[in-house]
Design an enzyme around this catalytic site. Structure first.
Site, PDB file in Angstrom:
ATOM      1  N   GLU A  62     -27.705   1.704  41.212  1.00 58.52           N
ATOM      2  CA  GLU A  62     -28.089   0.828  42.329  1.00 58.52           C
ATOM      3  C   GLU A  62     -28.129  -0.647  41.945  1.00 58.52           C
ATOM      4  O   GLU A  62     -27.784  -1.517  42.756  1.00 58.52           O
ATOM      5  CB  GLU A  62     -29.447   1.265  42.886  1.00 58.52           C
ATOM      6  CG  GLU A  62     -29.428   2.525  43.719  1.00 58.52           C
ATOM      7  CD  GLU A  62     -29.346   3.793  42.890  1.00 58.52           C
ATOM      8  OE1 GLU A  62     -29.051   4.871  43.449  1.00 58.52           O
ATOM      9  OE2 GLU A  62     -29.574   3.706  41.650  1.00 58.52           O
TER      10      GLU A  62
ATOM     11  N   GLU B  62     -28.220  16.197  48.849  1.00 56.79           N
ATOM     12  CA  GLU B  62     -27.345  15.947  47.700  1.00 56.79           C
ATOM     13  C   GLU B  62     -25.949  16.526  47.915  1.00 56.79           C
ATOM     14  O   GLU B  62     -24.946  15.906  47.550  1.00 56.79           O
ATOM     15  CB  GLU B  62     -27.965  16.526  46.420  1.00 56.79           C
ATOM     16  CG  GLU B  62     -29.284  15.905  46.006  1.00 56.79           C
ATOM     17  CD  GLU B  62     -29.146  14.477  45.481  1.00 56.79           C
ATOM     18  OE1 GLU B  62     -28.001  13.982  45.380  1.00 56.79           O
ATOM     19  OE2 GLU B  62     -30.180  13.857  45.184  1.00 56.79           O
TER      20      GLU B  62
ATOM     21  N   GLU C  46     -37.508   4.237  35.774  1.00 51.94           N
ATOM     22  CA  GLU C  46     -37.597   4.902  37.076  1.00 51.94           C
ATOM     23  C   GLU C  46     -38.675   4.278  37.952  1.00 51.94           C
ATOM     24  O   GLU C  46     -38.542   4.246  39.171  1.00 51.94           O
ATOM     25  CB  GLU C  46     -37.878   6.386  36.895  1.00 51.94           C
ATOM     26  CG  GLU C  46     -36.645   7.226  36.625  1.00 51.94           C
ATOM     27  CD  GLU C  46     -35.710   7.332  37.825  1.00 51.94           C
ATOM     28  OE1 GLU C  46     -35.695   8.380  38.490  1.00 51.94           O
ATOM     29  OE2 GLU C  46     -34.986   6.349  38.088  1.00 51.94           O
TER      30      GLU C  46
END
Length: 827
Positions: free
Chosen positions: A384, A125, A366
């Site tokens: 996305e 990250e 999710e």
């Protein structure tokens, strides 16, 4: 290298008119202004209420500071007390033409941000968000400075910060394999006693394989090759450790010996950006080795994982076996990657499937099942799907994708906007919010949405001169010419066949010659995939509503338990109405319910079974009511039932390969209901050697006292091959069993019909026959001593006796003369 510099800009633009009229310039401008206002609302809320904290808590209107808020586990590893959201947003400010705000934000970053904090952060990250953010902002600052418009004071401060951060991440690569540790202490590294990390042994494939773009760019911009060398080494290890038979990689790998820890393989969480960075490393760096590797993996993905429009995880060593029946939302990036590859048809198919899911749930949950039901309900404002929408629009020019983008904008404003920014959705089924606005929302979502509705002339940079990182930071493709590729990287020739676009630019004209409606043609087959949006039309087929929520049964189980089969109407419609039927649409399958009528009792009796715990300390005193199955061993025909020790299946749902077959062999398996059909679970467990199966309901709180028993049904295929006994426990009874196993480890049970329960005396049965006769009249064979005679006396004052009779227990019951009763049901 020349190809690498131009592949990103070789999309087909200008196809119009597939799904309605093209959007006008005024309409696009209005939406673009709306996106700018939304970004201002989110960014200003962060700066006003949260800065210099890492993230904004939009419901609390304050910053999230690690250590001051309740720990959220791995999610908090993104936070390093380095003003994460500000750094992640820097190049977004430039792309959205907010140049004054960008200059001010860079000054704040240089002045306020420290990178030497004593804090443990995620290597992955921190690399994609902070290092990528600093590099993207440096590139933008340099461009603006060269133009002489802004940033004249800038002296590569952001690049120096990026280099410092790179050095602070390097200790993570100090492993025997070259794969990085998943976490590092920004001040003390990994092995230092003060680091509070370095004990991990595993990392995800994406975590190790998503370093090359940022580390290589840092090396080529700073002149220090050490970063690119370490990132390349990690990519080499993953490549060497792939499964040679399938060319797939697993999800989790041991960083010390390179062994796979989790062998499920897909394109979503845990692997996603590894594949993305192979393709983009070729584009950015001009190294053909990465393209060779990507093409090898891509062939395997399309052979095993892609089941259009679905993308399902498989076992890397046995890729014909699906390991789960749900997909996670991170795979929504994949259609965009397929566009870069030039494989538009499956990209369009999967994207359309995802769009239909968003129509059903407003956002992508999710995780969702292959039947498009919610598996995990959260939606942390992931970008996305917007990313793939942008790439498909750029590849096709189809205004349909502008409408998709418009729906994203509208849903964000309607369902995620709050007074202090935008809040993640805790559950798409209820719309409840979570006090969370991740930095990637500003870094990625607004970039892709703004680009979708902008012309190239409206942007401050030529977007085709850049490649997007997985966090949507902008790196110039000109880096491919600043340094030769590494000659130690070699990829042996692969057996896969190259296709038209293995080494050339995507071309929709080549794929779909003279067919401007190709995208719509592909989409139409999936337009009503989830059942949402289908026009209501008059039809000779009458719909029915089933009370599935009251039964707890899966839809197919419920229908089969009613004796209902599903028959496609395609041939029936064609035969009766011809090809011009108004009821039929291409790609839409209608079903007719055909009831199978047979002479069976009005209510098929469900014979209750039991699971009796017979080992110490239970000794038969604990008895759990269970439901039967319509297949497998018939326990009613087993005189003494079936006895065995119980063992939990791994995985617990038994929907994938059984991992503890050795332990299960010769024992009765426990398996959780859900994710796949009972018959499939039973077959896998029987093949693993189980002598019986106890299924436990996955619905919390269900019990046999409150829910009627039902019979488990098969999966539509012949079930003669299933010979082990199968029983079903509701969750309360199942909890008793699993608790017993947890406390005593070795628990023996007996499966048998309830009427044969051990330790229970069987009552004598008394058969009573009724017939009407005159008083004192005996039929042939009847004895006066064994005959009970009930004398009916006529009443002179009431006729109620016509409708009542006295039973043997003295209670009143309706007689056969009652008009509400079926005469044929009388004794």
């Amino acid at each position: 290298m020349a190809l690498a510099a131009v592949i990103f800009s070789c999309f087909l633009i200008g196809v119009t008119g597939q799904d309605g009229q093209a959007m006008t310039a005024e309409e696009k401008s209005k939406i673009r202004d709306q996106i700018l206002e939304m970004f201002d609302h989110a960014y200003n809320s962060y700066m006003d209420y949260a800065y210099p904290a890492d993230e904004l808590m939009p419901l609390s209107c304050r910053g999230r500071v690690r250590g001051l808020e309740p720990n959220r586990g791995d999610i908090d590893d993104s936070l390093g007390k380095f003003s994460l959201t500000l750094i992640d947003s820097l190049d977004t400010l430039v792309l959205l033409n907010k140049l004054d705000e960008f200059e001010e934000a860079v000054k704040k970053t240089v002045r306020d941000v420290r990178l030497d904090n004593d804090i443990v952060v995620s290597v992955f990250e921190t690399n994609i968000r902070v290092l990528g953010g600093l590099l993207g902002a440096h590139v933008m600052a340099d461009v603006l400075k060269q133009r002489g418009e802004k940033m004249q004071w800038y002296r590569d401060e952001l690049l120096h910060m990026a280099k410092e951060l790179g050095y602070r991440l390097l200790p993570a690569f100090n492993t025997t394999s070259g794969l990085p540790y998943p976490r590092v202490n920004l001040r003390y590294g990994v092995v230092n006693p003060l680091s509070r990390t370095g004990t991990e042994s595993d990392t995800c494939t994406a975590c190790a394989g998503t370093m090359i773009l940022e580390f290589a760019a840092l090396s080529r911009l700073s002149g220090d090759p050490i970063f690119e060398e370490h990132a390349r080494k990690a990519m080499d290890v993953l490549w060497e450790k792939r499964q040679r038979g399938s060319d797939l990689v697993g999800t989790v790998i041991n960083i010390h010996n390179g062994d796979w820890v989790r062998r499920d393989s897909g394109v979503g969480a845990g692997i996603d950006s590894y594949y993305e960075y192979l393709m983009k490393a070729y584009i950015l760096l001009g190294d053909k080795v990465y393209l060779e590797r990507f093409n090898t993996h891509y062939s395997a993905i399309m052979k095993y994982i892609s089941q259009p429009p679905l993308l399902l995880n498989v076992h890397m060593h046995n890729p014909t076996v699906n390991v789960r029946s749900w997909m996670d939302s991170l795979l929504a990036f994949f259609p965009g990657l397929q566009v870069l590859r030039g494989d538009l048809k499956p990209a369009i198919e999967t994207h359309e499937m995802l769009y239909q899911v968003t129509k059903q749930h407003n956002f992508l949950p999710e995780a969702f099942t292959t039947e498009f039901r919610v598996h995990w309900g959260q939606h942390p404002l992931r970008p996305e799907f917007a990313e793939s929408t942008y790439f498909l629009y750029k590849a096709t020019g189809d205004p349909y994708y502008l409408k998709v983008g418009q729906s994203i904008v509208e849903k964000l404003n309607t369902h995620a906007r709050v007074p202090c920014g935008f809040a993640a959705v805790q559950d798409v089924r209820t719309g409840t919010h979570e006090d969370r606005m991740d930095s990637f929302f500003l870094a990625e979502m607004f970039k892709y949405l703004y680009l979708l509705f902008s012309e190239k002339s409206q942007l401050p940079i030529d977007i085709d001169d850049y490649i997007f990182t997985t966090e949507a930071h902008l790196l110039p493709v000109s880096l491919s010419t600043t340094q030769p590729s590494c000659h130690t990287n070699n990829t042996e020739p692969q057996a896969h066949e190259d296709d038209l676009f293995s080494y050339s630019c995507p071309s929709a004209q080549t794929l779909f010659p003279n067919n401007p409606t190709f995208a719509k043609t592909i989409r139409d087959g999936y337009k009503y995939l989830t059942g949402v949006g289908r026009a209501q039309q008059a039809s000779h087929v009458r719909g029915i509503e089933l009370p599935l929520h009251d039964t707890g049964l899966e839809p197919v189980e419920f229908l089969k338990s009613m004796g209902i089969s599903l028959t496609p109407l395609t041939e029936l419609v064609s035969a009766s109405q011809g090809s011009a039927s108004q009821d039929s649409q291409k790609g839409v399958f209608k079903l007719k319910l055909v009831a199978e009528v047979s002479q069976t009792p009005e209510h098929e009796e469900v014979v209750p079974l039991i699971v009796q715990l017979i080992s110490p300390p239970f000794l038969g005193r604990t008895v759990l009511t269970a439901g039967p199955a319509k297949f497998g061993m018939d326990l009613t025909k087993q005189e003494h039932g079936v006895k065995g020790s119980i063992v939990k299946s791994v995985p617990y749902t038994a929907c994938g390969p059984i991992e503890n077959a050795v332990e299960l062999k010769g024992h009765i398996a426990l398996a959780l209901r859900g994710d796949c059909m009972f018959a499939g679970k039973a077959r896998r467990l029987q093949e693993a050697g189980a002598t019986g199966v106890i299924f436990i309901d996955h619905r919390e709180g269900s019990s046999s006292a409150e829910t009627p028993l039902f019979q488990m049904v098969g999966d539509g295929e012949p079930t003669d091959d299933i010979t082990v006994p199968l029983v079903f426990l509701f969750s309360k009874e199942g909890a008793t069993l699993t608790t017993a196993l947890q406390e005593h480890h070795n628990v023996d049970v007996l499966l048998l019909p309830k009427e044969r329960q051990l330790g229970k005396e069987k009552p004598e049965k008394l058969n009573i026959k009724f017939r009407l006769a005159k008083e004192g009249e005996l039929a042939e064979g009847e004895l006066e001593s064994t005959t009970i005679q009930l004398v009916l006396e006529q009443s002179e004052t009431t006729t109620d006796t016509d409708n009542e009779a006295t039973s043997l227990t003295g209670e009143t019951q309706e007689t056969c003369s009652s008009p509400q009763k079926d005469p044929e049901s009388c004794p």
